[in-house]
Design an enzyme around this catalytic site. Sequence first.
Site, PDB file in Angstrom:
ATOM      1  N   GLU A 186      32.415 -82.775   0.049  1.00  0.00           N
ATOM      2  CA  GLU A 186      32.132 -81.350   0.133  1.00  0.00           C
ATOM      3  C   GLU A 186      33.372 -80.559  -0.264  1.00  0.00           C
ATOM      4  O   GLU A 186      33.499 -79.378   0.056  1.00  0.00           O
ATOM      5  CB  GLU A 186      31.614 -80.968   1.523  1.00  0.00           C
TER       6      GLU A 186
ATOM      7  N   HIS B 259      29.960 -91.400  13.001  1.00  0.00           N
ATOM      8  CA  HIS B 259      30.661 -90.252  12.428  1.00  0.00           C
ATOM      9  C   HIS B 259      31.594 -89.693  13.497  1.00  0.00           C
ATOM     10  O   HIS B 259      31.255 -89.665  14.677  1.00  0.00           O
ATOM     11  CB  HIS B 259      29.657 -89.181  11.984  1.00  0.00           C
TER      12      HIS B 259
ATOM     13  N   CYS C  12      28.810 -83.969   5.549  1.00  0.00           N
ATOM     14  CA  CYS C  12      29.623 -85.183   5.697  1.00  0.00           C
ATOM     15  C   CYS C  12      28.863 -86.477   5.422  1.00  0.00           C
ATOM     16  O   CYS C  12      29.439 -87.559   5.510  1.00  0.00           O
ATOM     17  CB  CYS C  12      30.218 -85.245   7.100  1.00  0.00           C
TER      18      CYS C  12
END
Lengths: 354, 381, 140
Positions: A86, A241, A118
């Site tokens: 990103e 994550h 993400c």
Amino acid sequence: MEGRPEGKTGIHGWGAYVPRYRLPMSEIARVWGWAPEQASGLGMKEKAVAGPDEDSVTMGYEAARNALRRASIEASRVGAVFFGTESKPYAVKPSATIIAEALGITPATMASDLEFACRAASEGLRALIGMVASGLIEYGLVIGSDTAQANPGDVLEFTASSGAVAYVIGPREGAVAYFEGSYTYVTDTPDFWRRAHQPYPLHGEGFTGEPAYFHHIENAVKGLLAELGLKPSDFDYAVFHQPNGKFPLRIARRLGIPKEKVLPGLVTPVIGNTYNASALLGLARVLDVAKPGDRILVAPFGSGAGSDAYSIVVTDAIEERRSLAPLFDDYLSRRKEIDYATYAKFRGIFNVIK
Amino acid sequence: MEVYITGVGLTKVGRHFDLGLRELAARAALEALDSARVDKVDAVIVSSTLSYREAGQFDLAGHLAGALGLKGAQTFAVEAGDASGLAAVEAACSLIRAGSAGRVLVVGVDKLTDYVSSRVYRDLQRLYEAEVQALYDIGHAGVAGLLARLYMERFGVSRDTLSYWPAMDHSHAKHNPYAMLPFAIDPAAVPKALKVAEPLTLLDSFPLGDGAAALVLESEPHGDARAKVVLATSAAGYPSFTMNEDPLAPESVGEVAARLREVTGIAPVDVDVIELGDTFTSIGLILAESLGLSEPGRAAVDAMEGRFTLGGDGPVVNPSGGLKARGHPVGATGVYMVGELALQVSGEYPGLKVDGARRGLAVIASGDGSSAHLVLVEGVA
Amino acid sequence: MSMDLSVPETWRVKGALYRLEAARCKACGRIHYPPMPACPYCGSRDLERVTLPSEGVLESYTVVYAVPEGSRHKAPVLLGLVRLGRVRVVAEITDADPSELRTGMEVEAVLRRIRSDREAGIIRYGVMFRPKLKGGSRGG
């Protein structure tokens, strides 16, 4: 499991990259007047910062080079390059082609940049599994790389960092680890975004937690376990994550996974949240130490929102490949501490006439 | 056919903020014509390097000749990087020796102060191989810095010893009315000056200045010729110094020195006075040693011991002050050198005069030695 | 709207800048970088493309403080003379403090941003060298 497409595929090479520079949390707190406890509340010590000549392409290149070295295949056999980020250097013009060209993969290959906050790289990983399993391509390269942005002074600045990771995906035969299954869970949940033409993202603060991160990862993992008939205790490692140092431990607790299985792949406290690299870089750290037969649960997450869950089993081939490229810890120990002013210069926070 | 230098025009090198390229060039050109006592020429050759990027005038030679009222003259420009001025003299000599022109006006000019220094540094990078090597931010001094460290480590020469080279240049320049920096410096000040490209400092580097110099060259001595050009030649080397077997011995320089011996039977060390293209201290040392003026690794020591100044046992090197102190208005520099040497051998030099000098040699290697250029002049008295 | 950097030039040189593509002369056997139309040593036009090793030794270095326009953000610029096998290359050194540089030290190629054209123009990527990573026997 054998009948699933995932079972025909595996990881042939993995590659990490962490830039040299580190910004201690105390510097951010000092400059922006945060309470000293703010960073420890996020489980953060310091974050990695890309140098003035680095961007997501250069970092992604190095991670990909490491992955290709471990895969020990001719670059030209890679049939697809997916670049998840990103923080694209070009809003329009693929980054994937730059890396593919520099690695000698071009021209007979697919190449594109993916965007899903993400989790774009993870989407690329899942797509490659399908493409390899179908026989459309022999090998695929997926890269997650970000020089993550945060509005200066926003709490996000404590964690937004720089790093990259890459994987060469190919047939199960000869792989260092094979896939048992994968599962994706997405909804429209606006917890974090960056509007077009804006330099920094905004987020819903507490809203990024329960309805976004926790809800999606929990459901992706549960979906995976149900499909494979596995339970949390079947895994030797779990990597989630990691937007900060606390969330991955909390989701693990909720899923009944002990902290000890999470910590080897928890890299955010020492390098920050590398966005598209985050969980997949944690997986690279685990592959640096895992033993043949180990089963790994990986669950990346991306705002907006979605999560993928993968079950991966390490093979005997891993030992001989490990030494073919630098380990995550080699990069981690290459550390140069900088102050906030240097960080601001490196990341282009100063407004200068060019 | 002989080639005589009959006219010399020099402007003081400096920050000529009040003069455009044309006006600056005209001052030198008109002075050269006046000193030759002529007002018409067969050809005008202009030497300029940076002006195409800095001043932006194409067909500079045509425009300048027209501006000087020299319409009808053959005209073209010559560009050979740092050595453009010597290349222009070589071209003028070729025209005269071939019988294509009897009288040639050579004008060298460049202005390095019309834009900010960082832009000029970027433009000067183009002296080095520009399709790959100079895509990096090597700056104008980067390669000289690399060579300086290589030199110091190879020969065990200290930073303090290097400083005697620019100190020699400055001690000569203080007598030169055309020098940009006409003052002496203490060698001890050199390492302490602003770093440009470590280990080199500002006092190892040519200054950014404007300048123009001009010559009238003729096939006939017609009255009071100052000198004659014995040899004007050049040799290509490699596109990058990295390709030389020894980066401290550029083959292009070795080639022009060998040619000097072959054609004239004399070695550089045999002449009375030499002007060297010492853009940076390291380049000066490499040039001096490649020409055989000093043993490898000895040039700075020789400078320290006074070998290259009045009363030394070598040729007097850079009585003008060299590129370091006279200055280096890039395309003009070679023309300055030949003009200064013509005045030396005719006994008219207004600066540090080398009494009885009969032969003068000018040598410049462009950039990192992509080509080397040499002009040998001799008195006619 | 204007651009300082040539787009076709950036595209043309990617072989040399991305992958250290050099030329080997089939007549005299010597390698040169960047590739030229003929061998600078013997003039032969019988050349083949070869890729230089990505690891080498720093033969010299300099710290450039007089930086060209557009490079202030990375000043001082570290410049190296790097020996790669039989060939020398000049390129920027990155990820190092001036005080850590030593002649003879091992360096390795990495891909970096050499220049970017103001806010909106082309980004030029190419090889730079950094001190060889520790644990670098794994660097390959």
